[in-house]
Write an enzyme that holds these catalytic residues in place. Structure first.
Site, PDB file in Angstrom:
ATOM      1  N   GLN A 174      -4.682  -1.281  -7.385  1.00 57.06           N
ATOM      2  CA  GLN A 174      -5.333  -0.344  -6.464  1.00 57.06           C
ATOM      3  C   GLN A 174      -5.937   0.818  -7.252  1.00 57.06           C
ATOM      4  OE1 GLN A 174      -3.193   2.478  -3.514  1.00 57.06           O
ATOM      5  NE2 GLN A 174      -3.816   0.734  -2.239  1.00 57.06           N
TER       6      GLN A 174
ATOM      7  N   ASP B  44       0.821  -1.213   0.000  1.00 57.05           N
ATOM      8  CA  ASP B  44       0.000   0.000   0.000  1.00 57.05           C
ATOM      9  C   ASP B  44       0.856   1.264   0.000  1.00 57.05           C
ATOM     10  OD1 ASP B  44      -2.641   1.255   0.217  1.00 57.05           O
ATOM     11  OD2 ASP B  44      -2.027   1.842   2.240  1.00 57.05           O
TER      12      ASP B  44
ATOM     13  N   SER C 278      -6.575   6.097  -1.078  1.00 60.04           N
ATOM     14  CA  SER C 278      -6.825   4.751  -1.605  1.00 60.04           C
ATOM     15  C   SER C 278      -8.291   4.382  -1.427  1.00 60.04           C
ATOM     16  CB  SER C 278      -5.961   3.716  -0.875  1.00 60.04           C
ATOM     17  OG  SER C 278      -4.592   4.036  -0.993  1.00 60.04           O
TER      18      SER C 278
END
Length: 303
Positions: free
Chosen positions: A293, A223, A243
């Site tokens: 993502q 991430d 995100s």
């Protein structure tokens, strides 16, 4: 305790010390927040993903391991309060098992995850892409803290930007991140042809031999600065980057405390969102993971 050992303990506390509250309910009280974000209380998204995977894995037989997960980030939550992980057993098969996980804090959902586990299988037919050729090995590159410090010393940007970079050098991150092209971290705009990055990255310290812990740690690290790759071709540095979701596919076994090449790119940005995709490779050329993502990228405003 050494810095490496302290950062190692951050990861182990995150994934090994989930408390059993009831059947299929786990609680985490170990939430990491870098000193850089000491003025904020939000939970780091990668840690939510790693802990949700750790909680789900506690309901799975030892003969199975995670092969994929798909998450939505819903609320940022607070790193000062415990998080409950509710597990729903959706399928238990001989080869595959699946789980739904919901991370809840103060009655509000922070994250939802669907994850699938499987047994090892043998397959005479297999293929993978070829690992990209890299100009430098991790031992030949500087980590992000060293690069930010050099930028401050060399008078990079405005005084405000230098103060921000100095604060980045003061925080402790439980991973060692070494960009192959350091200018990607600091430069933006037309001199960058495509929104692509490559890092060498690994967890600090030793995480043992439990493959689940390495998967949880890797889910945590993927991430980091991921959808941010979509901002490389933009000249506007005052952007809101958030995100929205996160997906991981685990292809082959690996150790998160060994160097992994993390290549990432953004094939599309527009309408206030951007997509990032990536692959992580072991040093000997094995494709360990694929990731994707989507995130919000726009000028600062309320969600």
């Amino acid at each position: 305790m050494s810095a490496s050992k302290d950062l190692e303990s951050i990861l182990k506390r995150s994934f090994l010390n989930l408390e059993i509250i009831d059947n299929n309910i786990y609680r985490s009280t170990s939430l990491w927040r870098p000193s850089l974000l000491s003025h904020e209380t939000g939970v780091y998204g990668g840690q939510l993903v790693g802990q949700a995977l750790a909680a789900a894995s506690k309901t799975i037989p030892d003969t199975q391991h995670a092969h994929s997960l798909h998450c939505y980030y819903i609320n940022k939550g607070s790193s000062n309060k415990p998080i409950l992980y509710h597990i729903e057993k959706t399928r238990d098969g001989n080869t595959y098992s699946s789980r739904n996980v919901k991370a809840i804090q103060n009655g509000q959902p922070l994250l939802t995850m669907q994850t699938s586990f499987k047994c090892e299988e043998t397959d005479e037919f297999c293929h993978q892409f070829t690992m990209p050729i890299v100009e430098k090995q991790p031992e030949e590159t500087l980590n992000v803290e060293e690069l930010y410090q050099l930028a401050v010393q060399n008078g990079y940007g405005t005084e405000k930007e230098r103060r921000m970079l100095q604060s980045l050098t003061d925080h402790e991150f439980p991973f060692d991140v070494r960009p192959l092209h350091p200018y990607d971290l600091l430069e933006r705009g037309s001199q960058i042809e495509e929104p692509k990055r490559k890092y060498w990255i690994k967890a600090n310290g030793h995480l043992g031999e439990d493959s689940i812990i390495h998967q949880c740690a890797a889910a945590f690290l993927t991430d980091y600065l991921f959808v941010d790759v979509a901002t490389l071709c933009s000249t506007d540095i005052s952007l809101q980057v958030v995100s929205l979701d996160h997906s991981v596919w685990f292809h082959n076994t690996f150790h998160a405390n060994d160097w992994l090449l993390y290549e990432m790119e953004s094939p599309q940005r527009g309408n206030g969102t951007a997509l990032a995709t990536g692959r992580l490779w072991t040093r000997d050329g094995v494709l360990a993971m694929s990731v994707a993502q989507e995130g919000i990228i726009r000028k600062f405003s309320k969600l």
